[in-house]
Motif scaffolding. Sequence first.
Motif, PDB file in Angstrom:
ATOM      1  N   CYS A   1       0.834  -1.200   0.000  1.00  0.00           N
ATOM      2  CA  CYS A   1       0.000   0.000   0.000  1.00  0.00           C
ATOM      3  C   CYS A   1       0.868   1.249   0.000  1.00  0.00           C
ATOM      4  CB  CYS A   1      -0.928  -0.003   1.214  1.00  0.00           C
ATOM      5  SG  CYS A   1      -2.019  -1.437   1.290  1.00  0.00           S
ATOM      6  N   GLY A   2       1.321   1.632  -1.183  1.00  0.00           N
ATOM      7  CA  GLY A   2       2.089   2.860  -1.302  1.00  0.00           C
ATOM      8  C   GLY A   2       3.514   2.767  -0.817  1.00  0.00           C
ATOM      9  N   THR A   3       4.061   1.576  -0.718  1.00  0.00           N
ATOM     10  CA  THR A   3       5.442   1.407  -0.286  1.00  0.00           C
ATOM     11  C   THR A   3       6.005   0.159  -0.939  1.00  0.00           C
ATOM     12  OG1 THR A   3       6.905   1.288   1.642  1.00  0.00           O
ATOM     13  CG2 THR A   3       4.870   0.039   1.755  1.00  0.00           C
ATOM     14  N   SER A   4       7.326   0.020  -0.904  1.00  0.00           N
ATOM     15  CA  SER A   4       7.940  -1.164  -1.494  1.00  0.00           C
ATOM     16  C   SER A   4       7.738  -2.378  -0.595  1.00  0.00           C
ATOM     17  CB  SER A   4       9.436  -0.921  -1.726  1.00  0.00           C
ATOM     18  OG  SER A   4      10.084  -0.595  -0.512  1.00  0.00           O
ATOM     19  N   PHE A   5       7.836  -3.542  -1.200  1.00  0.00           N
ATOM     20  CA  PHE A   5       7.679  -4.796  -0.472  1.00  0.00           C
ATOM     21  C   PHE A   5       8.882  -4.971   0.450  1.00  0.00           C
ATOM     22  CE2 PHE A   5       7.700  -9.381   0.115  1.00  0.00           C
ATOM     23  CZ  PHE A   5       6.350  -9.656   0.272  1.00  0.00           C
ATOM     24  N   GLY A   6       8.634  -5.089   1.761  1.00  0.00           N
ATOM     25  CA  GLY A   6       9.736  -5.092   2.712  1.00  0.00           C
ATOM     26  C   GLY A   6       9.684  -6.198   3.739  1.00  0.00           C
ATOM     27  N   ASN A   7      10.497  -6.031   4.765  1.00  0.00           N
ATOM     28  CA  ASN A   7      10.715  -7.067   5.763  1.00  0.00           C
ATOM     29  C   ASN A   7       9.446  -7.441   6.521  1.00  0.00           C
ATOM     30  OD1 ASN A   7      12.585  -8.806   7.222  1.00  0.00           O
ATOM     31  ND2 ASN A   7      12.269  -7.442   8.952  1.00  0.00           N
ATOM     32  N   ASP A   8       8.654  -6.442   6.918  1.00  0.00           N
ATOM     33  CA  ASP A   8       7.427  -6.739   7.672  1.00  0.00           C
ATOM     34  C   ASP A   8       6.406  -7.464   6.799  1.00  0.00           C
ATOM     35  OD1 ASP A   8       8.271  -5.679  10.090  1.00  0.00           O
ATOM     36  OD2 ASP A   8       7.642  -3.650   9.568  1.00  0.00           O
ATOM     37  N   HIS A   9       6.374  -7.147   5.510  1.00  0.00           N
ATOM     38  CA  HIS A   9       5.479  -7.866   4.599  1.00  0.00           C
ATOM     39  C   HIS A   9       5.910  -9.327   4.491  1.00  0.00           C
ATOM     40  CE1 HIS A   9       5.157  -3.635   2.758  1.00  0.00           C
ATOM     41  NE2 HIS A   9       4.059  -3.853   3.446  1.00  0.00           N
ATOM     42  N   ILE A  10       7.219  -9.545   4.446  1.00  0.00           N
ATOM     43  CA  ILE A  10       7.735 -10.912   4.380  1.00  0.00           C
ATOM     44  C   ILE A  10       7.287 -11.706   5.601  1.00  0.00           C
ATOM     45  CG2 ILE A  10       9.858 -12.299   4.479  1.00  0.00           C
ATOM     46  CD1 ILE A  10      11.184 -10.143   2.762  1.00  0.00           C
ATOM     47  N   LYS A  11       7.347 -11.085   6.775  1.00  0.00           N
ATOM     48  CA  LYS A  11       6.950 -11.774   8.010  1.00  0.00           C
ATOM     49  C   LYS A  11       5.486 -12.216   7.941  1.00  0.00           C
ATOM     50  CE  LYS A  11      10.236  -9.461  11.074  1.00  0.00           C
ATOM     51  NZ  LYS A  11      10.394  -8.513  12.216  1.00  0.00           N
ATOM     52  N   ILE A  12       4.639 -11.339   7.394  1.00  0.00           N
ATOM     53  CA  ILE A  12       3.214 -11.689   7.279  1.00  0.00           C
ATOM     54  C   ILE A  12       3.041 -12.915   6.391  1.00  0.00           C
ATOM     55  CG2 ILE A  12       0.974 -10.920   6.398  1.00  0.00           C
ATOM     56  CD1 ILE A  12       1.836  -8.037   7.107  1.00  0.00           C
ATOM     57  N   LEU A  13       3.694 -12.905   5.233  1.00  0.00           N
ATOM     58  CA  LEU A  13       3.549 -14.027   4.302  1.00  0.00           C
ATOM     59  C   LEU A  13       4.170 -15.303   4.848  1.00  0.00           C
ATOM     60  CD1 LEU A  13       4.068 -12.541   0.725  1.00  0.00           C
ATOM     61  CD2 LEU A  13       1.952 -13.128   1.898  1.00  0.00           C
ATOM     62  N   ARG A  14       5.325 -15.185   5.512  1.00  0.00           N
ATOM     63  CA  ARG A  14       5.984 -16.393   6.020  1.00  0.00           C
ATOM     64  C   ARG A  14       5.092 -17.130   7.021  1.00  0.00           C
ATOM     65  NH1 ARG A  14      10.495 -15.944   9.064  1.00  0.00           N
ATOM     66  NH2 ARG A  14      10.824 -18.151   8.741  1.00  0.00           N
ATOM     67  N   ARG A  15       4.381 -16.382   7.852  1.00  0.00           N
ATOM     68  CA  ARG A  15       3.510 -17.033   8.838  1.00  0.00           C
ATOM     69  C   ARG A  15       2.360 -17.762   8.164  1.00  0.00           C
ATOM     70  NH1 ARG A  15       4.342 -12.060  11.891  1.00  0.00           N
ATOM     71  NH2 ARG A  15       2.245 -11.329  11.352  1.00  0.00           N
ATOM     72  N   LEU A  16       1.916 -17.232   7.004  1.00  0.00           N
ATOM     73  CA  LEU A  16       0.830 -17.893   6.287  1.00  0.00           C
ATOM     74  C   LEU A  16       1.333 -19.065   5.453  1.00  0.00           C
ATOM     75  CD1 LEU A  16      -1.171 -14.745   5.122  1.00  0.00           C
ATOM     76  CD2 LEU A  16      -1.784 -16.319   6.962  1.00  0.00           C
ATOM     77  N   LEU A  17       2.494 -18.894   4.846  1.00  0.00           N
ATOM     78  CA  LEU A  17       3.072 -19.961   4.018  1.00  0.00           C
ATOM     79  C   LEU A  17       3.688 -21.057   4.876  1.00  0.00           C
ATOM     80  CD1 LEU A  17       4.885 -17.665   1.444  1.00  0.00           C
ATOM     81  CD2 LEU A  17       2.950 -19.148   0.921  1.00  0.00           C
ATOM     82  N   MET A  18       4.102 -20.714   6.075  1.00  0.00           N
ATOM     83  CA  MET A  18       4.758 -21.594   7.041  1.00  0.00           C
ATOM     84  C   MET A  18       6.026 -22.206   6.477  1.00  0.00           C
ATOM     85  SD  MET A  18       2.819 -23.867   9.887  1.00  0.00           S
ATOM     86  CE  MET A  18       3.298 -25.558   9.658  1.00  0.00           C
ATOM     87  N   ASP A  19       6.587 -21.577   5.450  1.00  0.00           N
ATOM     88  CA  ASP A  19       7.914 -21.949   4.941  1.00  0.00           C
ATOM     89  C   ASP A  19       8.073 -23.438   4.668  1.00  0.00           C
ATOM     90  OD1 ASP A  19       8.586 -19.354   5.044  1.00  0.00           O
ATOM     91  OD2 ASP A  19       9.974 -19.503   6.715  1.00  0.00           O
ATOM     92  N   ASN A  20       7.031 -24.086   4.171  1.00  0.00           N
ATOM     93  CA  ASN A  20       7.223 -25.500   3.831  1.00  0.00           C
ATOM     94  C   ASN A  20       7.941 -25.600   2.484  1.00  0.00           C
ATOM     95  OD1 ASN A  20       5.296 -25.639   1.571  1.00  0.00           O
ATOM     96  ND2 ASN A  20       3.732 -25.338   3.135  1.00  0.00           N
ATOM     97  N   GLY A  21       8.371 -26.786   2.147  1.00  0.00           N
ATOM     98  CA  GLY A  21       9.219 -26.968   0.979  1.00  0.00           C
ATOM     99  C   GLY A  21       8.588 -26.588  -0.340  1.00  0.00           C
ATOM    100  N   SER A  22       7.261 -26.536  -0.405  1.00  0.00           N
ATOM    101  CA  SER A  22       6.594 -26.232  -1.672  1.00  0.00           C
ATOM    102  C   SER A  22       6.109 -24.788  -1.752  1.00  0.00           C
ATOM    103  CB  SER A  22       5.401 -27.177  -1.870  1.00  0.00           C
ATOM    104  OG  SER A  22       4.441 -26.985  -0.828  1.00  0.00           O
ATOM    105  N   ALA A  23       6.431 -23.946  -0.768  1.00  0.00           N
ATOM    106  CA  ALA A  23       5.938 -22.573  -0.741  1.00  0.00           C
ATOM    107  C   ALA A  23       6.505 -21.771  -1.909  1.00  0.00           C
ATOM    108  CB  ALA A  23       6.292 -21.907   0.579  1.00  0.00           C
ATOM    109  N   ARG A  24       5.655 -20.935  -2.511  1.00  0.00           N
ATOM    110  CA  ARG A  24       6.048 -20.124  -3.656  1.00  0.00           C
ATOM    111  C   ARG A  24       5.560 -18.689  -3.463  1.00  0.00           C
ATOM    112  NH1 ARG A  24       8.272 -24.213  -4.102  1.00  0.00           N
ATOM    113  NH2 ARG A  24       8.361 -25.702  -5.820  1.00  0.00           N
ATOM    114  N   VAL A  25       6.422 -17.730  -3.771  1.00  0.00           N
ATOM    115  CA  VAL A  25       6.027 -16.325  -3.805  1.00  0.00           C
ATOM    116  C   VAL A  25       6.357 -15.795  -5.192  1.00  0.00           C
ATOM    117  CG1 VAL A  25       6.368 -14.027  -2.838  1.00  0.00           C
ATOM    118  CG2 VAL A  25       6.468 -16.029  -1.338  1.00  0.00           C
ATOM    119  N   ILE A  26       5.344 -15.264  -5.871  1.00  0.00           N
ATOM    120  CA  ILE A  26       5.496 -14.826  -7.258  1.00  0.00           C
ATOM    121  C   ILE A  26       5.238 -13.326  -7.324  1.00  0.00           C
ATOM    122  CG2 ILE A  26       4.676 -15.110  -9.622  1.00  0.00           C
ATOM    123  CD1 ILE A  26       3.518 -17.898  -8.217  1.00  0.00           C
TER     124      ILE A  26
END
Length: 636
Positions: free
Chosen positions: A287-312
């Motif tokens: 939202c009006g800013t570059s994709f950063g560290n806090d955004h990564i934290k949000i996605l990692r908790r949802l993806l749970m970093d399993n072996g098949s996780a993908r971010v495109i």
Amino acid sequence: MAGRINDDDVKAVRDAVPIDAVVSEYLQLRNAGGGNLKGLCPFHDEKSPSFQVSPSKGLFHCFGCQEGGDTIAFVMKIDHLTFSETVERLAAKAGITLRYEEGGYNPSHQRGERIRLVEAHKIAADFYREQLDGPEAEIGRKFLAGRGFDQDAAAHFGVGYSPAGWDHLTRYLRGKGFSDKELISSGLSQDGRRGPIDRFRGRLMWPISDTSGEIVGFGARKLRDDDNGPKYLNTPETSIYKKSQVLYGIDLAKKDIAKVSRAVVVEGYTDVMACHLAGITTAIATCGTSFGNDHIKILRRLLMDNGSARVIFTFDGDAAGQKAALRAFEDDQKFAAETYIAIAPDNMDPCDLRLAKGDDAVRDLVEPRTPLFEFALRQIVGRYDLETPAGRAAALDEAAPVVARIKNSSSQHEVAVQLAGLLGILDTQFVVKRVGQIARWARDRGGDRGPSQGGGPSRGGPPQQAQAPSAPSGPALNLRSPAHRTERELLKLALQKPALVSPAFDAYGMDEFTAPPYAAVRQCIAEAGGAEQGLAETRDYLVNVLDVAPNDTVRNLVTELAVEVFHGKSIDETYAGMQLVQVRLRAVDRRIDDVQGSLARLGSNVAPDHLAAAQNEVWVLQQYAQSLRSNGADAL
């Protein structure tokens, strides 16, 4: 002064809102066995899940950072709310009307700031949606239609319209009981020469929600040429809106992101809409800013970093998009997921692509993906003339440090080999050694911050274990000690399955627990009425134990023991009896040793009556110990 919330109402809120449902709004949970669930802790960075939730007990505990508690404690911690604000928020979800003691209930004074600001945004979103149907908003409806969005699409995403006047929303919210101070604090209004005026005027409005689904801000799109403001205007930073910590569409996408372990990152609100309507329901945007560290934290908790996780990432192919992709690659190592970039033909964004070629083209966009690291390296290498030795050397000088930042050694080697191919350097080992040398220099200078800073593999190789944060201060526990292990199991039984150890457990003294932290938990159980109180309602019993804990260290240990799995295969009366007997037997043996040691130190100086009493105590204790060894729990 705000009244105190009625205790019965607090209990009703705890009982009505399942902890797993609340926690699932912030992170993905999976089965951990024993009726528990696990996920990546939202309170500290970790690579493998150490955060556990016990739905039956209404508790959570992280075995990495030691945070723990009930549903209320979780929401207080993650959303930085007071106790009253949290109870009010959960009560609203459960449809429970709260009663306040020490005076009447005045919502405008007694509800917490966050609750009030979120409520103002919800009312504002409803107001904007209603305005979208009015004559003035025709320009907004045409804008949406021109981008392929009909009335149903606008309703699904809550799109609205802010009237062009100075203070339409401000007056409306004043009529709903909000003060000028609240309107300014919310970011919905701003100071004018004669008082607050609307911040957003004559614009198309997108509500921005946090992970839990609460509206915390807005994105506003310019529609008229006489609007001198920026093309997109977002809510300013407020106590509830931090642009680096929100992702547009996350409330709609989070379940599917967790389900398919895939997230698609686009650049704008209309791109999110286009993707979702085309069937890519995992699309989100910053939202009006570059994709950063806090955004990564949000996605990692949802993806749970399993072996098949993908971010495109679907950045535009223009210069700005390429720059954004390179910025994303800077943070690539903070994912434990595969990261890719997808660029549409003719550099179209997903919204334009959907208009030009339909939904199938949008779905196809995210299928043939280029690894983000490969895209980043190609962008670097493409700036040099690779036909000359000097050009190849210069390209290597810029690209090698990028590859050297890859933490996982096998991944680093693999990418270095690919870099040699991109550069046209036949001596692959030369490039590999150069990358390795730069990586070593960085480590020697302290540049390699290690896994604790979010490092880890994003391509191939086993995930690296994050360095565990230091445990809270307090007496150390030696889990290699058989005594400590048994005391721990007994306390777990007393907290999780009190029926198996009652009433015998309640007769155990604090001194029967040799580890001071365990003695402190035993004291809490006693002050909460004993394990017998847990026979009727385990959840209320655990809440009472937590309430009497003297500090966070003891409180966290209680939640840890309340959710930790047992070591035994069959947790029954026999198993419980073994723990009761072992703890008691060790206490009896310690007392025998103490008395005999005292007599030995006194020698011939001991008084006859004292000697007789001590010898009698030893004899009684020895008989009791023998009975415990022979008869087990029946001797208790």
